[in-house]
Design a protein around this motif. Structure first.
Motif, PDB file in Angstrom:
ATOM      1  N   THR A   1       0.838  -1.196   0.000  1.00  0.00           N
ATOM      2  CA  THR A   1       0.000   0.000   0.000  1.00  0.00           C
ATOM      3  C   THR A   1       0.870   1.242   0.000  1.00  0.00           C
ATOM      4  OG1 THR A   1      -1.703  -1.177   1.257  1.00  0.00           O
ATOM      5  CG2 THR A   1      -1.810   1.227   1.224  1.00  0.00           C
ATOM      6  N   ASP A   2       0.699   2.071  -1.015  1.00  0.00           N
ATOM      7  CA  ASP A   2       1.452   3.319  -1.068  1.00  0.00           C
ATOM      8  C   ASP A   2       0.834   4.319  -0.093  1.00  0.00           C
ATOM      9  OD1 ASP A   2       3.197   2.425  -3.029  1.00  0.00           O
ATOM     10  OD2 ASP A   2       1.807   2.953  -4.638  1.00  0.00           O
ATOM     11  N   PRO A   3       1.647   4.990   0.678  1.00  0.00           N
ATOM     12  CA  PRO A   3       1.091   5.934   1.651  1.00  0.00           C
ATOM     13  C   PRO A   3       0.485   7.153   0.974  1.00  0.00           C
ATOM     14  CG  PRO A   3       3.493   6.070   1.614  1.00  0.00           C
ATOM     15  CD  PRO A   3       3.118   4.903   0.761  1.00  0.00           C
ATOM     16  N   ASP A   4      -0.627   7.622   1.543  1.00  0.00           N
ATOM     17  CA  ASP A   4      -1.208   8.881   1.062  1.00  0.00           C
ATOM     18  C   ASP A   4      -0.376  10.059   1.535  1.00  0.00           C
ATOM     19  OD1 ASP A   4      -3.960   8.074  -0.130  1.00  0.00           O
ATOM     20  OD2 ASP A   4      -3.831   6.969   1.743  1.00  0.00           O
ATOM     21  N   MET A   5       0.280   9.871   2.678  1.00  0.00           N
ATOM     22  CA  MET A   5       1.108  10.941   3.228  1.00  0.00           C
ATOM     23  C   MET A   5       2.166  10.324   4.133  1.00  0.00           C
ATOM     24  SD  MET A   5      -0.082  14.331   5.356  1.00  0.00           S
ATOM     25  CE  MET A   5      -0.740  15.079   3.852  1.00  0.00           C
ATOM     26  N   GLN A   6       3.321  10.949   4.177  1.00  0.00           N
ATOM     27  CA  GLN A   6       4.386  10.534   5.077  1.00  0.00           C
ATOM     28  C   GLN A   6       4.712  11.678   6.034  1.00  0.00           C
ATOM     29  OE1 GLN A   6       7.220   9.495   1.881  1.00  0.00           O
ATOM     30  NE2 GLN A   6       7.269   7.428   2.730  1.00  0.00           N
ATOM     31  N   ILE A   7       5.032  11.308   7.261  1.00  0.00           N
ATOM     32  CA  ILE A   7       5.482  12.298   8.235  1.00  0.00           C
ATOM     33  C   ILE A   7       6.762  11.772   8.878  1.00  0.00           C
ATOM     34  CG2 ILE A   7       3.119  13.072   8.692  1.00  0.00           C
ATOM     35  CD1 ILE A   7       3.176  11.509  11.268  1.00  0.00           C
ATOM     36  N   ILE A   8       7.582  12.676   9.351  1.00  0.00           N
ATOM     37  CA  ILE A   8       8.828  12.294  10.011  1.00  0.00           C
ATOM     38  C   ILE A   8       8.698  12.540  11.503  1.00  0.00           C
ATOM     39  CG2 ILE A   8      11.278  12.834  10.280  1.00  0.00           C
ATOM     40  CD1 ILE A   8      11.453  13.344   7.331  1.00  0.00           C
ATOM     41  N   MET A   9       9.042  11.529  12.293  1.00  0.00           N
ATOM     42  CA  MET A   9       8.996  11.620  13.740  1.00  0.00           C
ATOM     43  C   MET A   9      10.429  11.626  14.275  1.00  0.00           C
ATOM     44  SD  MET A   9       9.299  10.116  16.870  1.00  0.00           S
ATOM     45  CE  MET A   9       9.466   8.386  16.472  1.00  0.00           C
ATOM     46  N   THR A  10      10.816  12.739  14.940  1.00  0.00           N
ATOM     47  CA  THR A  10      12.187  12.874  15.429  1.00  0.00           C
ATOM     48  C   THR A  10      12.293  12.791  16.944  1.00  0.00           C
ATOM     49  OG1 THR A  10      12.084  15.288  15.610  1.00  0.00           O
ATOM     50  CG2 THR A  10      12.697  14.385  13.462  1.00  0.00           C
ATOM     51  N   CYS A  11      11.162  12.576  17.636  1.00  0.00           N
ATOM     52  CA  CYS A  11      11.188  12.545  19.105  1.00  0.00           C
ATOM     53  C   CYS A  11      11.967  11.343  19.622  1.00  0.00           C
ATOM     54  CB  CYS A  11       9.767  12.498  19.656  1.00  0.00           C
ATOM     55  SG  CYS A  11       8.755  13.916  19.192  1.00  0.00           S
ATOM     56  N   ASN A  12      12.782  11.587  20.619  1.00  0.00           N
ATOM     57  CA  ASN A  12      13.551  10.509  21.238  1.00  0.00           C
ATOM     58  C   ASN A  12      13.097  10.330  22.686  1.00  0.00           C
ATOM     59  OD1 ASN A  12      15.497   8.500  21.368  1.00  0.00           O
ATOM     60  ND2 ASN A  12      17.079   9.892  22.082  1.00  0.00           N
ATOM     61  N   ASN A  13      11.770  10.150  22.841  1.00  0.00           N
ATOM     62  CA  ASN A  13      11.202  10.113  24.194  1.00  0.00           C
ATOM     63  C   ASN A  13      10.220   8.963  24.399  1.00  0.00           C
ATOM     64  OD1 ASN A  13       9.110  10.905  22.611  1.00  0.00           O
ATOM     65  ND2 ASN A  13       8.923  12.967  23.459  1.00  0.00           N
ATOM     66  N   GLY A  14      10.226   7.971  23.535  1.00  0.00           N
ATOM     67  CA  GLY A  14       9.300   6.856  23.661  1.00  0.00           C
ATOM     68  C   GLY A  14       8.196   6.849  22.628  1.00  0.00           C
ATOM     69  N   LEU A  15       8.052   7.932  21.879  1.00  0.00           N
ATOM     70  CA  LEU A  15       7.017   7.989  20.853  1.00  0.00           C
ATOM     71  C   LEU A  15       7.270   6.965  19.744  1.00  0.00           C
ATOM     72  CD1 LEU A  15       4.436   9.393  19.931  1.00  0.00           C
ATOM     73  CD2 LEU A  15       5.847  11.090  18.730  1.00  0.00           C
ATOM     74  N   ILE A  16       8.525   6.562  19.615  1.00  0.00           N
ATOM     75  CA  ILE A  16       8.864   5.564  18.593  1.00  0.00           C
ATOM     76  C   ILE A  16       8.132   4.251  18.852  1.00  0.00           C
ATOM     77  CG2 ILE A  16      10.878   4.632  19.807  1.00  0.00           C
ATOM     78  CD1 ILE A  16      12.262   4.438  17.082  1.00  0.00           C
ATOM     79  N   ASN A  17       7.725   4.030  20.094  1.00  0.00           N
ATOM     80  CA  ASN A  17       6.977   2.820  20.425  1.00  0.00           C
ATOM     81  C   ASN A  17       5.486   2.969  20.163  1.00  0.00           C
ATOM     82  OD1 ASN A  17       9.349   1.519  21.438  1.00  0.00           O
ATOM     83  ND2 ASN A  17       9.126   2.673  23.356  1.00  0.00           N
ATOM     84  N   ARG A  18       5.071   4.161  19.710  1.00  0.00           N
ATOM     85  CA  ARG A  18       3.651   4.414  19.448  1.00  0.00           C
ATOM     86  C   ARG A  18       3.445   4.971  18.047  1.00  0.00           C
ATOM     87  NH1 ARG A  18       4.584   5.037  24.825  1.00  0.00           N
ATOM     88  NH2 ARG A  18       2.965   4.261  26.256  1.00  0.00           N
ATOM     89  N   THR A  19       4.256   4.505  17.107  1.00  0.00           N
ATOM     90  CA  THR A  19       4.119   4.992  15.724  1.00  0.00           C
ATOM     91  C   THR A  19       2.793   4.547  15.109  1.00  0.00           C
ATOM     92  OG1 THR A  19       5.396   3.077  14.957  1.00  0.00           O
ATOM     93  CG2 THR A  19       6.591   5.133  15.297  1.00  0.00           C
ATOM     94  N   ASP A  20       2.305   3.367  15.496  1.00  0.00           N
ATOM     95  CA  ASP A  20       1.007   2.917  14.971  1.00  0.00           C
ATOM     96  C   ASP A  20      -0.100   3.868  15.414  1.00  0.00           C
ATOM     97  OD1 ASP A  20       2.184   0.752  13.762  1.00  0.00           O
ATOM     98  OD2 ASP A  20       1.662  -0.664  15.349  1.00  0.00           O
ATOM     99  N   GLU A  21      -0.065   4.257  16.679  1.00  0.00           N
ATOM    100  CA  GLU A  21      -1.070   5.188  17.188  1.00  0.00           C
ATOM    101  C   GLU A  21      -0.942   6.558  16.514  1.00  0.00           C
ATOM    102  OE1 GLU A  21       0.791   3.231  18.972  1.00  0.00           O
ATOM    103  OE2 GLU A  21      -0.590   1.953  20.125  1.00  0.00           O
ATOM    104  N   LEU A  22       0.299   6.979  16.249  1.00  0.00           N
ATOM    105  CA  LEU A  22       0.514   8.262  15.579  1.00  0.00           C
ATOM    106  C   LEU A  22      -0.018   8.213  14.148  1.00  0.00           C
ATOM    107  CD1 LEU A  22       1.726  11.090  15.917  1.00  0.00           C
ATOM    108  CD2 LEU A  22       3.921  10.169  15.128  1.00  0.00           C
ATOM    109  N   GLU A  23       0.189   7.098  13.476  1.00  0.00           N
ATOM    110  CA  GLU A  23      -0.352   6.941  12.125  1.00  0.00           C
ATOM    111  C   GLU A  23      -1.876   6.963  12.151  1.00  0.00           C
ATOM    112  OE1 GLU A  23       1.365   3.313  10.731  1.00  0.00           O
ATOM    113  OE2 GLU A  23       3.290   4.221  10.184  1.00  0.00           O
TER     114      GLU A  23
END
Length: 294
Positions: free
Chosen positions: A117-139
């Protein structure tokens, strides 16, 4: 002196005579065999010479046909059923295995390409505070406000993870993430960044790439860093209701001419992203005001 006594009796004498005759016969037979072999060898060599001369004549065009050299046609054996399959496999098994390997590779590539599936939009996440473990929720959060921009019937927002920090302990990983950020800053494709105050500060080296959203929105959640991610509503969306960091923002890049794309191309992407940001700001602000007024 007495006459010499005969040392052999008649039976022994007869045996010796027969043995001598047999030896002579064997010698004669061996002689005839060797003479026959010599004759056959001579005839064979003569035949080879004749065939050689005949072949030379055929090649030189001196003759067009030869009774000496004749084409030998082997009887063709026709195989059927499993016999044919076994014979075909025996003579072609390596080619068959190689073809099957390439067919499998091609099938996998085709399936992966068609099912991706090609993404409709991409975003970059640069936080180094645990958000990397919640990328699904951010999407999921962004997909609530995004439309089917590529027309494939699905809404998919992809988060590109590039967490960086000024407290460097792993130079290799940090350089990799910085390369991801810098590479995307050279194109007009990605507008949204989800970052924290450290990255959005002047010391980060990328702060100048972001727009001042206070020029577009009059909201207590919007400042020079972008849209502040705070409040119970946002925490529930990200499923992060304890130890939630209070320094995260959604930032947008300012439309400029990049190394790869023109300013007008980036402006078009910015306008599309801003429609999403309009909804985010309105929704987040409304919920935040309700939370703080109680």
């Amino acid at each position: 002196m007495d006459d010499k006594k005969d040392l052999l009796n008649d039976e022994d004498r007869q045996y010796e005579l027969e043995r001598i005759e047999q030896e002579k016969a064997a010698i004669e037979e061996e002689k005839r065999r060797k003479e026959q072999e010599a004759e056959e060898r001579k005839e064979y060599e003569k035949k080879l010479q004749e065939e050689h001369l005949e072949l030379v004549k055929l090649k030189n065009g001196a003759i067009t046909d030869s009774d000496i050299i004749k084409e030998v046609h082997e009887e063709k054996i026709e195989l059927h059923g499993m016999a044919w399959v076994k014979n075909f496999w025996w003579h072609n098994k390596y080619i068959i295995l190689l073809v099957l390997f390439f067919v499998a590779v091609f099938a996998y590539i085709t399936y992966d390409t068609l099912s991706r599936t090609d993404p409709d939009m991409q975003i970059i996440m640069t936080c180094n505070n645990g958000l990397i473990n919640r990328t699904d929720e951010l999407e999921d959060l962004f997909e609530e406000y995004c439309e089917d921009l590529n027309g494939d019937g699905e809404v998919y927002v992809q988060v590109i993870e590039a967490p960086i920090t000024s407290d460097v302990t792993d130079y290799t990983t940090t350089e990799k993430y910085q390369s991801v950020i810098q590479a995307n800053l050279q194109t007009a494709d990605i507008i949204f960044f989800v970052s924290d105050e450290a990255i959005l500060s002047d010391e980060s080296g990328v702060a100048e790439a972001f727009a001042d959203l206070t020029e577009y929105y009059d909201s207590e959640l919007v400042d020079e860093n972008g849209l502040h991610l705070t409040g119970e509503y946002v925490q529930k969306k990200l499923k992060w209701e304890s130890n939630f960091p209070d320094d995260m923002y959604i930032a947008m890049r300012e439309p400029v001419k990049t190394l790869k794309d023109s300013k007008s191309e980036m402006q078009e992407n910015f306008d599309t992203a801003k429609e999403i940001m309009d909804q985010l700001v309105e929704d987040f602000t409304t919920h935040y005001e309700e939370e703080t007024s109680n």
